[in-house]
Write a protein that holds these residues in place. Structure first.
Motif, PDB file in Angstrom:
ATOM      1  N   ILE A 192       0.872  -1.168   0.000  1.00 15.94           N
ATOM      2  CA  ILE A 192       0.000   0.000   0.000  1.00 15.94           C
ATOM      3  C   ILE A 192       0.910   1.220   0.000  1.00 15.94           C
ATOM      4  CG2 ILE A 192      -1.702   1.308   1.338  1.00 15.94           C
ATOM      5  CD1 ILE A 192      -2.563  -1.436   2.518  1.00 15.94           C
ATOM      6  N   MET A 247      -9.155  -2.864   1.843  1.00 17.31           N
ATOM      7  CA  MET A 247      -7.941  -3.340   1.199  1.00 17.31           C
ATOM      8  C   MET A 247      -7.895  -4.868   1.234  1.00 17.31           C
ATOM      9  SD  MET A 247      -6.955  -0.303   0.661  1.00 17.31           S
ATOM     10  CE  MET A 247      -5.286   0.114   0.316  1.00 17.31           C
ATOM     11  N   GLU A 266      -3.201   0.717  -3.902  1.00 15.54           N
ATOM     12  CA  GLU A 266      -2.940  -0.649  -3.447  1.00 15.54           C
ATOM     13  C   GLU A 266      -2.384  -1.448  -4.627  1.00 15.54           C
ATOM     14  OE1 GLU A 266      -5.250  -4.122  -1.011  1.00 15.54           O
ATOM     15  OE2 GLU A 266      -6.388  -3.131  -2.590  1.00 15.54           O
ATOM     16  N   ARG A 310      -3.767   1.755   8.882  1.00 14.28           N
ATOM     17  CA  ARG A 310      -4.243   0.444   8.434  1.00 14.28           C
ATOM     18  C   ARG A 310      -4.720  -0.336   9.647  1.00 14.28           C
ATOM     19  NH1 ARG A 310      -2.981  -3.635   4.338  1.00 14.28           N
ATOM     20  NH2 ARG A 310      -4.709  -5.049   4.643  1.00 14.28           N
TER      21      ARG A 310
END
Length: 128
Positions: free
Chosen positions: A27, A88, A42, A68
Motif C-alpha cells: 500500500i 484493502m 494498493e 491500516r
C-alpha cells in the motif's frame, strides 16, 4: 512522514510491502505535487488500484499518514482525513518506509505505530 516536495514529483509512505527487491504487494500513500492530489494506491500481485486521489492543498512539512486496521485503510494529509475508509486486500507484510520519485523530495520523521489489542503487533519489537 513529513513531506517537503520541490518540483512536480511525489513522496509519501509505503506499508505492508512484501519485498524491497521485487515488490508486488503493498500500500502506498503519497502527495503528488504535479496533480495536487493526495493518493492511496494498493498493489496486489503487481497490479495497481487507485483507492483515493483527492485534490488537496500542498503544505511544506505536512504529514502524510496511512492508518491500516485489518482490511481498512484511512488516508490523512496535513492532519485532515482525505477520502473515505477504503477496503484493502488482506496483507500482513511487515515492511514499511518512506517513498519518493525524485531527490527533490525531503522525507522526515517516519514512524510506524502498532495497532490492535490481540498481540498482532508484537513482531514490531523485532524491528527496533
Amino acid at each position: 512522514v513529513a513531506l517537503t516536495i520541490t518540483g512536480n514529483v511525489s513522496g509519501g509512505v509505503v506499508c505492508n510491502l512484501d519485498s524491497t527487491a521485487s515488490p508486488a504487494n503493498f500500500i502506498i500513500a503519497y502527495y503528488n505535487k504535479q496533480s495536487g492530489k493526495t493518493c492511496l494506491d494498493e498493489y496486489v500481485a503487481g497490479v495497481r488500484t487507485s483507492k483515493i486521489a483527492a485534490t488537496t492543498t500542498y503544505a511544506a512539512d505536512a504529514i502524510c499518514r496511512v492508518v491500516r486496521s485489518g482490511t481498512e485503510a484511512r488516508l490523512f494529509y496535513n492532519n485532515a482525513n482525505v477520502g473515505t475508509v477504503q477496503t484493502m486486500t488482506v496483507n500482513t507484510n511487515k515492511i514499511s518506509g518512506m517513498f519518493s520519485t525524485n531527490s527533490g523530495v525531503s522525507l522526515d520523521n517516519n514512524i510506524v505505530w502498532p495497532r490492535g489489542t490481540s498481540g498482532e503487533h508484537e513482531s514490531l519489537g523485532e524491528l527496533l
